[in-house]
Motif scaffolding. Structure first.
Motif, PDB file in Angstrom:
ATOM      1  N   ASP C 180       0.850  -1.193   0.000  1.00 39.31           N
ATOM      2  CA  ASP C 180       0.000   0.000   0.000  1.00 39.31           C
ATOM      3  C   ASP C 180       0.891   1.251   0.000  1.00 39.31           C
ATOM      4  OD1 ASP C 180       0.714   0.625   2.814  1.00 39.31           O
ATOM      5  OD2 ASP C 180      -0.353  -1.253   3.166  1.00 39.31           O
ATOM      6  N   TYR C 181       0.244   2.395  -0.080  1.00 41.10           N
ATOM      7  CA  TYR C 181       0.978   3.658  -0.245  1.00 41.10           C
ATOM      8  C   TYR C 181       2.025   3.856   0.858  1.00 41.10           C
ATOM      9  CZ  TYR C 181       1.818   8.614  -1.073  1.00 41.10           C
ATOM     10  OH  TYR C 181       2.409   9.818  -1.344  1.00 41.10           O
ATOM     11  N   LYS C 182       1.594   3.630   2.105  1.00 39.40           N
ATOM     12  CA  LYS C 182       2.499   3.879   3.227  1.00 39.40           C
ATOM     13  C   LYS C 182       3.711   2.949   3.169  1.00 39.40           C
ATOM     14  CE  LYS C 182       2.351   4.044   8.276  1.00 39.40           C
ATOM     15  NZ  LYS C 182       2.393   2.670   8.797  1.00 39.40           N
ATOM     16  N   ASN C 183       3.439   1.682   2.902  1.00 39.36           N
ATOM     17  CA  ASN C 183       4.552   0.727   2.825  1.00 39.36           C
ATOM     18  C   ASN C 183       5.470   1.007   1.629  1.00 39.36           C
ATOM     19  OD1 ASN C 183       4.597  -1.251   5.027  1.00 39.36           O
ATOM     20  ND2 ASN C 183       2.472  -1.645   4.413  1.00 39.36           N
ATOM     21  N   ILE C 184       4.872   1.489   0.544  1.00 34.95           N
ATOM     22  CA  ILE C 184       5.706   1.836  -0.617  1.00 34.95           C
ATOM     23  C   ILE C 184       6.634   3.003  -0.263  1.00 34.95           C
ATOM     24  CG2 ILE C 184       5.675   2.734  -2.986  1.00 34.95           C
ATOM     25  CD1 ILE C 184       3.057   1.139  -3.402  1.00 34.95           C
ATOM     26  N   GLN C 185       6.102   3.968   0.482  1.00 38.07           N
ATOM     27  CA  GLN C 185       6.959   5.080   0.913  1.00 38.07           C
ATOM     28  C   GLN C 185       8.075   4.585   1.835  1.00 38.07           C
ATOM     29  OE1 GLN C 185       6.591   8.014  -0.551  1.00 38.07           O
ATOM     30  NE2 GLN C 185       4.866   7.085  -1.599  1.00 38.07           N
ATOM     31  N   ASN C 186       7.735   3.649   2.712  1.00 35.44           N
ATOM     32  CA  ASN C 186       8.753   3.083   3.599  1.00 35.44           C
ATOM     33  C   ASN C 186       9.813   2.322   2.809  1.00 35.44           C
ATOM     34  OD1 ASN C 186       7.681   4.082   5.910  1.00 35.44           O
ATOM     35  ND2 ASN C 186       6.520   2.226   6.432  1.00 35.44           N
ATOM     36  N   ALA C 187       9.345   1.590   1.797  1.00 38.69           N
ATOM     37  CA  ALA C 187      10.287   0.825   0.963  1.00 38.69           C
ATOM     38  C   ALA C 187      11.251   1.780   0.268  1.00 38.69           C
ATOM     39  CB  ALA C 187       9.519  -0.003  -0.062  1.00 38.69           C
ATOM     40  N   LYS C 188      10.715   2.883  -0.219  1.00 41.18           N
ATOM     41  CA  LYS C 188      11.568   3.846  -0.908  1.00 41.18           C
ATOM     42  C   LYS C 188      12.578   4.464   0.061  1.00 41.18           C
ATOM     43  CE  LYS C 188      11.756   7.464  -4.245  1.00 41.18           C
ATOM     44  NZ  LYS C 188      11.050   8.419  -5.073  1.00 41.18           N
ATOM     45  N   LYS C 189      12.127   4.729   1.274  1.00 40.49           N
ATOM     46  CA  LYS C 189      13.049   5.273   2.280  1.00 40.49           C
ATOM     47  C   LYS C 189      14.178   4.276   2.562  1.00 40.49           C
ATOM     48  CE  LYS C 189       9.814   8.100   4.852  1.00 40.49           C
ATOM     49  NZ  LYS C 189       8.760   7.866   5.848  1.00 40.49           N
ATOM     50  N   ALA C 190      13.814   3.002   2.609  1.00 39.32           N
ATOM     51  CA  ALA C 190      14.826   1.974   2.884  1.00 39.32           C
ATOM     52  C   ALA C 190      15.848   1.915   1.750  1.00 39.32           C
ATOM     53  CB  ALA C 190      14.148   0.615   3.071  1.00 39.32           C
ATOM     54  N   ILE C 191      15.361   1.994   0.511  1.00 43.52           N
ATOM     55  CA  ILE C 191      16.284   1.954  -0.631  1.00 43.52           C
ATOM     56  C   ILE C 191      17.184   3.187  -0.617  1.00 43.52           C
ATOM     57  CG2 ILE C 191      16.424   1.960  -3.169  1.00 43.52           C
ATOM     58  CD1 ILE C 191      13.754   0.317  -3.120  1.00 43.52           C
ATOM     59  N   GLN C 192      16.602   4.330  -0.257  1.00 38.48           N
ATOM     60  CA  GLN C 192      17.409   5.553  -0.152  1.00 38.48           C
ATOM     61  C   GLN C 192      18.458   5.417   0.951  1.00 38.48           C
ATOM     62  OE1 GLN C 192      17.520   8.497  -2.041  1.00 38.48           O
ATOM     63  NE2 GLN C 192      19.339   8.807  -0.767  1.00 38.48           N
TER      64      GLN C 192
END
Lengths: 363, 71, 274
Positions: C180-192
């Motif tokens: 979902d949106y929130k988890n996708i944002q978290n995933a992106k933060k992790a990749i960053q």
């Protein structure tokens, strides 16, 4: 100025030659009898600012080679027979992706774990593929430590030029042997542009991709045909061999690397018995000197060939293709890590000369 | 409330419906009356006036179909 | 009017070949956006693996190398050791990384290779049509565990993030999902964060992304997302397993947190003549 000669071990010369050829990447895994290559690299690579990684396996080592080569850097790995078997996966991918790499195989006796003594049982593996798919490696078999040095440097040039694996095939004898080597002041290193390298787009409008996968059969066939065209060019330009005492030879020995060294003395001993023996020593096992063998078979003086190998008869198949039935081809081989005595080969030559043995081998 | 505008690169859509579920305003649907070039019912916005430009749909889309503008 | 979401330049124009609802497209995009956000598209080198993502080298717009099955961390080692200032990453599935490539991933982490691994875990072999993976859940039905994975017969799933985080060489390991949106944002933060770890030469980083495989799970894309949340997250809890306390400033410069002592294990060996 006379060049200074230094006494060095074959395996160490391989490593020194690679560094002199501008190789700054070595990835390997310990295996007897090539470990001195690795020991030398472990020290020297750090000193010259290069990369040395003791990989977790032969498989990992060859894939590190694949990575460094894909990024456009000169790279080498070395191993011995069982380790080379493991590297075949990567060697096939390197062929498919058309990357330049130098792989050294200091052959030991097989099959399986076999033994650690010298052998030439990897001739088929080296020259007929080894891994999956239709591909070739340039295979070079030096016969002395000096030649090892010169041909390892050359191997890097050939690998870059043709974007393929150049394999140096030696054996425990050559690897462990100490001989004087004269190093050149400057190496004939050819710097070849690598516009295909995946080392960052750096302003190019497209991204560089290094791959060996082509799902579309038509595209893959085209890719394969391009590879075959390249191999034809290598066959036309890169055959190397040494012809020894071939004028009016009656019996022609075919032997590479260590066997050619033993056979060289037999030529002199046979001459003392009044038998004219010559030798064709393939330096490139692929491309193989078929033409030289064929021309020798056409010589009226030549009565027979004697193929000498440290295996059950592998290169003899290529010798027979060159001879093409025009003259008989005899065989002498030793297995398990044993070397033939000069007398064994001389006895065989006498028997051939006197018509006392039948064509084929000693097995 | 911000207003949004969606543009669909419709032929990339595989009709998976993840955007439909992601939309907080429930204004996306798979258009069962049409097939796109890939042969899927493409996602479409049935009530553009309700769009708030949150980009939940575009963020969830596995095929980068949707561009979102906000005003 | 402002564009708030548009296709990233980090992806090529080639449409994904993935099945409808497959999470690979989302994860590809997050990696590609991270490259663009960090101005790394011109210098980064990615390594594609074997499995459904064999073709990722055609989708991500930086230089890409396609590796043999499981070998991506070794290939990335060969690249990164020569290009120490370039972002080098692998993109691997669970069959690739956690089965045939276990040696390569463990030793890349142990050496603290300064690379980033994007590990996509969907608990199944996708490309070869749904066989049991090392990450397949107990009881999960696959084409090679047709009566459900039975631990007494087929063993237990491997929790990659947990076991790699035990290695001293691992600097940063986090498990995320993209349901979902929130988890996708978290995933992106992790990749960053993984990008920052590598940029600061802090060592090995891995982001495990839980993903669906609607086709081989035999589920609709939305139902697959629900199944992931209900089942996979129990076996594979989300969270940071190593390097949670590593922090960076606004420019991505390392500020604080425990890191491996290895740091920079690569040298530059010169430029490739183009």
């Amino acid at each position: 100025m006379a060049q200074k000669r230094v006494l060095m071990k074959g395996n160490e010369v391989i490593a020194e030659a690679a560094i002199r050829a501008g190789c700054r990447n070595y990835f390997g895994y310990p295996i007897t009898p090539q470990t001195e290559v690795m020991h030398y690299m472990a020290k020297k690579m750090v000193q010259v600012g290069g990369n040395f990684v003791q990989a977790e396996s032969e498989v990992a080592a060859i894939n590190m080679v694949y990575g460094a080569a894909a990024a456009g850097f000169r790279v080498m790995t070395s191993s011995s027979s069982p380790g080379i078997s493991l590297k075949q996966e990567g060697i096939s991918y390197i062929a498919g992706a058309e990357l330049p790499a130098v792989v050294v195989n200091i052959v030991r006796a097989g099959p399986g774990l076999g033994g650690i003594q010298p052998a030439q049982g990897d001739y088929f593996q080296a020259t007929k593929g080894g891994g999956h798919g239709d591909y070739r490696n340039i295979v070079i078999a030096p016969a002395s430590v000096q030649e090892l040095y010169e041909l390892v440097v050359e191997a890097f040039n050939l690998a870059d030029k043709y974007r393929m694996t150049c394999m140096i095939v030696g054996d425990g004898t050559l690897g462990q042997m100490m001989e004087p080597v004269a190093f050149r002041d400057e190496e004939p290193v050819e710097t070849i542009a690598k516009p295909w390298a995946a080392c960052g787009r750096k302003g190019d409008s497209f991204h560089h991709t290094v791959t060996s996968i082509y799902i579309d059969p038509d595209v893959l066939e085209k890719k394969n045909l391009e590879l075959q065209d390249k191999y034809k060019i290598v066959e036309a330009n890169e055959v190397r061999y040494e012809a020894i005492n071939m004028e009016d030879a009656e019996i022609v020995i075919t032997a590479f690397s260590t066997c050619s060294r033993i056979s060289r003395n037999v030529i002199r001993q046979a001459a003392e018995l009044g038998i004219k023996v010559g030798m064709i020593r393939p330096i490139t096992l692929w491309p193989f000197p078929y033409k030289a063998i064929s021309e020798a078979a056409d010589m009226p003086s030549v009565k027979a060939f004697l193929d000498v190998e440290l295996n059950a008869g592998q290169m003899i198949e290529d010798v027979r293709l060159g001879v093409n039935g025009k003259k008989p081809v005899y065989f002498h081989g030793r297995l398990g890590g044993n070397l033939p005595m000069q007398k064994e080969i001389l006895d065989k030559i006498v028997a051939i000369h006197e018509g006392k043995i039948t064509e084929g081998g000693n097995f | 409330m911000a207003k949004g505008k969606l543009t669909f690169n419709e032929n990339l859509c595989k009709g998976c419906g993840l955007c439909v579920a992601a939309c907080p305003k429930k204004i996306l649907e798979l258009d069962k009356t049409r097939l796109n070039a890939k042969g899927y019912h493409p996602a479409t916005c049935v009530n553009p006036d309700e769009c708030i430009g949150c980009a939940f749909c575009a963020t969830q889309c596995p095929d980068v179909v949707i561009t979102v503008e906000r005003f | 009017m402002a564009v708030v979401f548009e296709p990233t330049k980090g992806l090529t124009d080639k449409p994904f070949h993935y099945c409808p609802g497959c999470c690979h497209g989302i994860i590809h995009r997050l990696v590609a956006e991270t490259l663009v956000d960090n101005d790394a598209l011109e210098t980064a080198v990615g390594v594609a693996s074997v499995g459904c993502t064999y073709n990722s080298y055609e989708y991500i717009a930086c230089d890409m190398v396609q590796a043999a099955h499981g070998r991506a961390p070794a290939v990335a080692t060969g690249i990164k050791r020569n290009l120490k200032d370039s972002f080098v990453f692998t993109y691997q599935g669970d069959g690739d990384l956690a089965s045939i490539g276990t040696a390569e991933i463990v030793h890349a982490a142990a050496r603290s290779e300064n690379i980033t691994v994007i590990f996509v875990n969907n608990a199944v072999y996708g490309m070869t049509s749904g066989q049991m993976a090392p990450t397949t859940l107990v009881g999960q039905v696959t084409t090679t565990s047709p009566w459900g994975r039975d631990p007494s017969y087929q063993g237990y799933p491997i929790n990659v993030s947990e076991f790699l985080s035990n290695l001293a060489g691992a600097a940063y390991v986090e498990r995320v999902c993209v349901t979902d949106y929130k988890n996708i944002q978290n995933a992106k933060k992790a990749i960053q964060k993984a990008f920052n770890v590598q940029k600061n030469k802090l060592g090995f980083s891995l982001v495990e992304v839980l993903s669906t495989c609607p086709t081989n799970w035999g589920k609709e894309p939305l139902a697959a997302m629900d199944w992931l949340k209900e089942n996979m997250e129990k076996q594979y809890p989300l969270g940071c397993y190593k390097g949670a306390d590593i922090t960076f400033d606004a420019d991505g410069k390392y500020v604080s947190g425990a890191i491996p002592a290895t740091a920079n294990n690569c040298v530059n060996v010169g430029e490739v003549k183009k």
